[in-house]
Design a protein around this motif. Structure first.
Motif, mmCIF file in Angstrom:
data_model
loop_
_atom_site.group_PDB
_atom_site.id
_atom_site.type_symbol
_atom_site.label_atom_id
_atom_site.label_comp_id
_atom_site.label_asym_id
_atom_site.label_seq_id
_atom_site.Cartn_x
_atom_site.Cartn_y
_atom_site.Cartn_z
ATOM 1 N N UNK A 342 0.951 -1.047 -0.054
ATOM 2 C CA UNK A 342 0.157 -0.093 0.013
ATOM 3 C C UNK A 342 0.702 1.251 0.073
ATOM 4 N N UNK A 343 2.183 1.358 0.600
ATOM 5 C CA UNK A 343 2.873 2.278 0.570
ATOM 6 C C UNK A 343 3.910 2.427 -0.447
ATOM 7 N N UNK A 344 3.547 1.285 -1.347
ATOM 8 C CA UNK A 344 4.759 1.113 -2.316
ATOM 9 C C UNK A 344 6.105 1.065 -1.986
ATOM 10 N N UNK A 345 6.245 0.146 -0.939
ATOM 11 C CA UNK A 345 7.511 -0.162 -0.384
ATOM 12 C C UNK A 345 8.488 0.951 0.113
ATOM 13 N N UNK A 346 7.833 2.057 0.341
ATOM 14 C CA UNK A 346 8.774 3.075 0.734
ATOM 15 C C UNK A 346 8.804 3.013 2.343
ATOM 16 N N UNK A 347 9.698 2.347 2.913
ATOM 17 C CA UNK A 347 10.060 2.046 4.222
ATOM 18 C C UNK A 347 10.120 3.210 5.174
ATOM 19 N N UNK A 348 10.628 4.395 4.482
ATOM 20 C CA UNK A 348 10.961 5.172 5.544
ATOM 21 C C UNK A 348 9.452 5.928 5.897
ATOM 22 N N UNK A 349 8.894 6.368 4.480
ATOM 23 C CA UNK A 349 7.317 6.980 4.995
ATOM 24 C C UNK A 349 6.542 6.306 5.958
ATOM 25 N N UNK A 350 6.552 4.672 5.698
ATOM 26 C CA UNK A 350 5.907 3.843 6.590
ATOM 27 C C UNK A 350 6.294 4.136 8.143
ATOM 28 N N UNK A 351 7.653 4.170 8.326
ATOM 29 C CA UNK A 351 8.328 4.212 9.688
ATOM 30 C C UNK A 351 7.660 5.390 10.392
ATOM 31 N N UNK A 384 1.123 -0.352 15.453
ATOM 32 C CA UNK A 384 2.162 0.535 14.835
ATOM 33 C C UNK A 384 3.423 0.147 15.518
ATOM 34 N N UNK A 385 3.548 -0.421 16.782
ATOM 35 C CA UNK A 385 4.878 -0.836 17.234
ATOM 36 C C UNK A 385 5.507 -1.855 16.736
ATOM 37 N N UNK A 386 4.684 -2.919 16.034
ATOM 38 C CA UNK A 386 5.234 -4.104 15.154
ATOM 39 C C UNK A 386 5.611 -3.540 13.998
ATOM 40 N N UNK A 387 4.893 -2.890 13.298
ATOM 41 C CA UNK A 387 5.277 -2.303 11.987
ATOM 42 C C UNK A 387 6.485 -1.208 12.172
ATOM 43 N N UNK A 388 6.621 -0.540 13.073
ATOM 44 C CA UNK A 388 7.892 0.518 13.264
ATOM 45 C C UNK A 388 9.095 -0.440 13.572
ATOM 46 N N UNK A 389 9.096 -1.385 14.407
ATOM 47 C CA UNK A 389 10.127 -2.380 14.716
ATOM 48 C C UNK A 389 10.678 -3.055 13.482
ATOM 49 N N UNK A 390 9.702 -3.601 12.487
ATOM 50 C CA UNK A 390 10.279 -4.210 11.471
ATOM 51 C C UNK A 390 10.737 -3.047 10.335
ATOM 52 N N UNK A 391 10.327 -2.042 10.166
ATOM 53 C CA UNK A 391 10.625 -0.863 9.013
ATOM 54 C C UNK A 391 11.935 -0.216 9.453
ATOM 55 N N UNK A 392 12.304 -0.149 10.856
ATOM 56 C CA UNK A 392 13.461 0.410 11.298
ATOM 57 C C UNK A 392 14.681 -0.514 11.058
ATOM 58 N N UNK A 393 14.351 -1.806 11.098
ATOM 59 C CA UNK A 393 15.481 -2.934 10.809
ATOM 60 C C UNK A 393 15.575 -2.882 9.240
ATOM 61 N N UNK A 394 14.651 -2.827 8.375
ATOM 62 C CA UNK A 394 14.604 -2.968 7.270
ATOM 63 C C UNK A 394 15.504 -1.596 6.506
ATOM 64 N N UNK A 395 14.978 -0.740 7.358
ATOM 65 C CA UNK A 395 15.785 0.692 6.755
ATOM 66 C C UNK A 395 17.220 0.566 7.040
ATOM 67 N N UNK A 396 17.666 0.083 8.080
ATOM 68 C CA UNK A 396 18.871 -0.170 8.480
ATOM 69 C C UNK A 396 19.753 -0.931 7.471
ATOM 70 N N UNK A 397 19.144 -2.037 7.211
ATOM 71 C CA UNK A 397 19.738 -2.882 6.247
ATOM 72 C C UNK A 397 19.614 -2.248 4.793
ATOM 73 N N UNK A 398 18.950 -1.567 4.370
ATOM 74 C CA UNK A 398 18.802 -0.880 3.308
ATOM 75 C C UNK A 398 19.618 0.348 3.005
#
Length: 471
Positions: A342-351, A384-398
């Motif tokens: 839904x967010x177009x795989x934009x992890x930063x905006x989702x975070x 929100x916390x589950x999504x945020x925790x996954x997004x921050x890890x994905x952003x670190x790796x990206x």
């Protein structure tokens, strides 16, 4: 080495080339590393590893404070021993994560599981406070199963698929965290129940080690080759394709030989990798992770006590409410795929949006006038916390790049460990003023994190701007 990393469409004329390009675009992130069947089988095994890990741990951890007090420890001594785990995690997370980059995921994951099993076995034989403290040392140093598993998942899947796979891994682990306390509480009712629970936990870790040993590692190696080839396919020049092929071959060669190197050479390599992370431009991501971790920990720090003081809710009901939130967190992990699409795989905006939502929900909890508002905030906070925790890890790796995924996850875990050490102190100070003090302070920290993300938004707008840059 792969025979070629050039796009297949370039080797086919006319309509066939266009059809090939359309097929590659449609599949996008669904093309995980390696053949789909091999990758899927390996990933499902890692889900089981995460489940068993948290299932075993959550059987023992809720009973530890009661047991150490039964050994004659004072509240102060119990608190010091309780913080011992967090302090050792703080210093060991980065080193173990980097070590997994050097010697390979298989050896590091297996070593961490077996040494953690030793720690829980020693816990089952601890009849004094001193032995209890000693048993926490190997667990505090080597209990990094989840971090290494996430690094391995990052190696296996494409960047597009990573949030979905990480979400499912967190969901599988959370199921273990929900079931474990129930089993541990039941066993604790028997005479010597804590010792039995500790031995069962150690046995679960041994079972987990056997599962890791039997994983199809040859498929993982094949998957990594295809993963790098797939990244080369989507590159902009043939030079970058060749660089990726060379990096893939070099990485595999180093991993195969590093396990047999001198320990001093391994330590020197670890320190070099850590220096590279320390000199990178990822400070804002780690600062956001730190602030949000402390904010969430402040929310949970006095949750049971605050509900009793504010609304007269008994601890049993508060425990049910926390289990309810954990179950919703599992559901949130399963919904991460549709949400990221839904967010177009934009992890930063989702975070950014999930962190803003988390801040609003903690504020709602701090100003709640009834228990129903608390239940409402807890319901959506689990998502929100589950999504945020996954997004921050994905952003670190990206932003950091997959070649240092273990190191990056280790640094992130160390940052969270600092939060675990600081949050209880801040909570105690804030609680002196009001039961709503800790969540109110959490709102302030979350607002600072949101401000940092807004300030650095342009840095991560275009793909590749956040790549790890050594200075």
């Amino acid at each position: 080495l792969p025979v070629s990393a050039a796009p297949r469409a370039l080797r086919r004329p006319g309509a066939a080339a266009r059809m090939e390009e359309e097929e590659d675009e449609a599949s996008g992130g669904r093309r995980a590393a390696g053949s789909p069947a091999a990758s899927a089988r390996f990933v499902r095994c890692l889900y089981a590893v995460g489940f068993l890990d948290l299932f075993g741990v959550s059987m023992v951890v809720p009973l530890m404070n009661l047991h150490i007090k039964s050994l004659g420890a004072s509240h102060t001594v119990a608190g010091i021993i309780g913080s011992l785990y967090g302090v050792m995690q703080l210093f060991s997370s980065t080193f173990v994560g980097c070590w997994s980059d050097i010697v390979g995921r298989q050896y590091s994951l297996l070593a961490c599981i077996l040494l953690s099993a030793l720690g829980y076995f020693l816990l089952g034989t601890a009849t004094t406070v001193f032995l209890f403290a000693i048993s926490r040392v190997p667990v505090g140093i080597f209990k990094h199963t989840l971090s290494i598993s996430k690094a391995l998942l990052s190696d296996l899947v494409s960047e597009r698929d990573r949030p979905l796979v990480m979400g499912r891994f967190n969901a599988a682990s959370s199921v273990g965290f929900i079931l474990g306390p129930v089993v541990g509480g039941y066993l604790a009712e028997f005479e010597g129940g804590f010792y039995q629970t500790s031995f069962i936990c150690a046995s679960i870790f041994l079972l987990n080690g056997g599962l890791v040993w039997m994983l199809p590692w040859s498929e993982e190696n094949t998957g990594n080759r295809e993963h790098y080839q797939d990244k080369g396919t989507n590159s902009f020049s043939e030079k970058s394709n060749n660089d990726l092929r060379v990096k893939s071959a070099t990485s595999r060669a180093v991993t195969n030989s590093s396990f047999f190197q001198s320990p001093w050479i391994q330590v020197a390599t670890v320190l070099k990798k850590i220096k590279g992370i320390a000199c990178s431009n990822l400070w804002d991501i780690f600062l956001v992770r730190f602030l949000m971790s402390v904010a969430i920990l402040l929310y949970y720090s006095n949750f049971t006590l605050a509900l009793e003081e504010r609304f007269g809710v008994k601890p049993l009901i508060a425990g049910y409410l926390m289990s309810y939130s954990s179950a919703l967190g599992v559901l949130a992990g399963c919904l991460l795929g549709p949400i990221t699409r839904l967010y177009g795989h934009n992890t930063y905006r989702l975070l950014l949006h999930s962190s803003t939502f988390t801040c609003m929900l903690i504020l709602l909890y701090a100003s709640a006038l009834s228990i129903w508002m608390v239940i409402l905030s807890s319901t959506f906070l689990a998502f929100s916390t589950t999504i945020g925790r996954t997004c921050i890890i994905d952003l670190e790796l990206t932003a950091g790049g997959n070649e240092a995924s273990g190191t990056l996850l280790g640094v992130g875990q160390s940052v969270t460990s600092v939060g675990r050490i600081i949050a209880p102190v801040l909570s105690g100070i804030a609680q002196e003023f009001s039961p709503c003090g800790p969540p109110s302070l959490a709102v302030g920290l979350a607002l600072v994190a949101i401000g940092i993300m807004n300030t650095n938004k342009q840095k991560y707008c275009s793909h590749g701007n956040g790549k790890l840059k050594n200075q």
